[in-house]
Design a protein around this motif. Structure first.
Motif, mmCIF file in Angstrom:
data_model
loop_
_atom_site.group_PDB
_atom_site.id
_atom_site.type_symbol
_atom_site.label_atom_id
_atom_site.label_comp_id
_atom_site.label_asym_id
_atom_site.label_seq_id
_atom_site.Cartn_x
_atom_site.Cartn_y
_atom_site.Cartn_z
ATOM 1 N N TYR A 10 0.821 -1.199 0.000
ATOM 2 C CA TYR A 10 0.000 0.000 0.000
ATOM 3 C C TYR A 10 0.856 1.249 0.000
ATOM 4 O O TYR A 10 2.080 1.173 0.144
ATOM 5 C CB TYR A 10 -0.975 0.014 1.193
ATOM 6 N N PHE A 27 -3.601 4.092 0.972
ATOM 7 C CA PHE A 27 -4.279 3.652 -0.242
ATOM 8 C C PHE A 27 -3.774 2.286 -0.672
ATOM 9 O O PHE A 27 -2.584 2.000 -0.552
ATOM 10 C CB PHE A 27 -3.999 4.640 -1.387
ATOM 11 N N ASN A 29 -4.352 -0.234 -4.149
ATOM 12 C CA ASN A 29 -4.947 -0.324 -5.492
ATOM 13 C C ASN A 29 -5.739 0.935 -5.836
ATOM 14 O O ASN A 29 -6.825 0.864 -6.413
ATOM 15 C CB ASN A 29 -5.829 -1.564 -5.611
ATOM 16 N N GLY A 30 -5.237 2.094 -5.441
ATOM 17 C CA GLY A 30 -5.855 3.367 -5.767
ATOM 18 C C GLY A 30 -7.041 3.770 -4.901
ATOM 19 O O GLY A 30 -7.564 4.869 -5.036
ATOM 20 N N ALA A 31 -7.462 2.906 -3.987
ATOM 21 C CA ALA A 31 -8.619 3.205 -3.136
ATOM 22 C C ALA A 31 -8.167 3.529 -1.713
ATOM 23 O O ALA A 31 -7.247 2.900 -1.188
ATOM 24 C CB ALA A 31 -9.570 2.013 -3.100
ATOM 25 N N LEU A 32 -8.841 4.503 -1.095
ATOM 26 C CA LEU A 32 -8.553 4.841 0.297
ATOM 27 C C LEU A 32 -8.953 3.665 1.185
ATOM 28 O O LEU A 32 -10.086 3.212 1.153
ATOM 29 C CB LEU A 32 -9.326 6.098 0.717
ATOM 30 N N ARG A 33 -8.005 3.164 1.967
ATOM 31 C CA ARG A 33 -8.280 2.020 2.848
ATOM 32 C C ARG A 33 -8.353 2.421 4.315
ATOM 33 O O ARG A 33 -9.098 1.840 5.083
ATOM 34 C CB ARG A 33 -7.189 0.953 2.681
ATOM 35 N N ASP A 52 -12.320 5.196 6.815
ATOM 36 C CA ASP A 52 -12.398 6.238 5.795
ATOM 37 C C ASP A 52 -12.520 7.611 6.448
ATOM 38 O O ASP A 52 -12.471 7.728 7.676
ATOM 39 C CB ASP A 52 -13.559 5.987 4.835
#
Length: 188
Positions: A10, A27, A29-33, A52
């Motif tokens: 990440y 992040f 894979n480009g998504a906020l985790r 989030d």
């Protein structure tokens, strides 16, 4: 603990300037985790890692055992069930020259270490040129298992993190990334 919930690769980032306090984002894979908004001016550090930016689901709690953080130990508990995952202990004097953290299991036994790349680069970073990116090597039982590597970025602190979940609990990995960003900001 599903591996999809806790990524092993990440990006962790923190803006250099934020007028509303310190925030950290992780992040995958480009998504906020994960999202952290660190409260300012606390005598005893307590950091919540949220799912989030709504900050309604706590995933981890990181709490300092002591008021003084020169050589602090931070307990990491699961946000869901409150179970102690382990602890991260900063090596006080040693970390002034080269950041070093000891990874402890829930019983308090050391089993790993997170260490800044080189003492010379660390000294140059602290006293001469803070733009030199940091790299931290993560080892478990004497074997290197992962890396936390800073990218050169003029607008924010960015770390690429790669630590396999079969070698270190990914909750400790996320907590380590957050603590490194929080402590790194105080050294500059």
């Amino acid at each position: 603990m599903a591996s999809t919930e806790w990524p092993s690769h990440y990006i962790a980032e923190k803006p250099f300037f934020n007028p509303f306090g310190r925030t950290f984002k992780i992040f995958s894979n480009g998504a906020l985790r994960f999202y952290v908004r660190q409260k300012m001016f606390r005598l005893k550090e307590a950091i919540h890692v949220y799912a989030d930016e709504r900050m309604d689901a706590v995933r981890l709690r990181i709490k300092a055992r002591n008021v003084i953080d020169f050589s602090a130990t931070y307990d990491v508990t699961d946000g869901g069930d409150g179970v102690l995952v382990g602890s991260l202990a900063r090596k006080g004097f040693r970390s002034m020259f080269r950041d070093t953290w000891v990874i402890l299991d829930p019983e308090g036994n050391p089993f790993g270490e997170i260490r800044e790349d080189s003492a010379l680069a660390a000294l140059i970073r602290r006293f001469i040129l803070s733009l030199i990116p940091q790299t931290f090597h993560v080892s478990v039982r004497g074997t290197q298992v992962g890396v936390i590597k800073q990218r050169l970025n003029l607008f924010k602190v960015v770390y690429d993190v790669s630590i396999p979940p079969d070698r270190l609990d990914p909750r400790l990995s996320v907590a380590a990334s957050v603590l490194i960003m929080a402590i790194e900001g105080r050294q500059q």
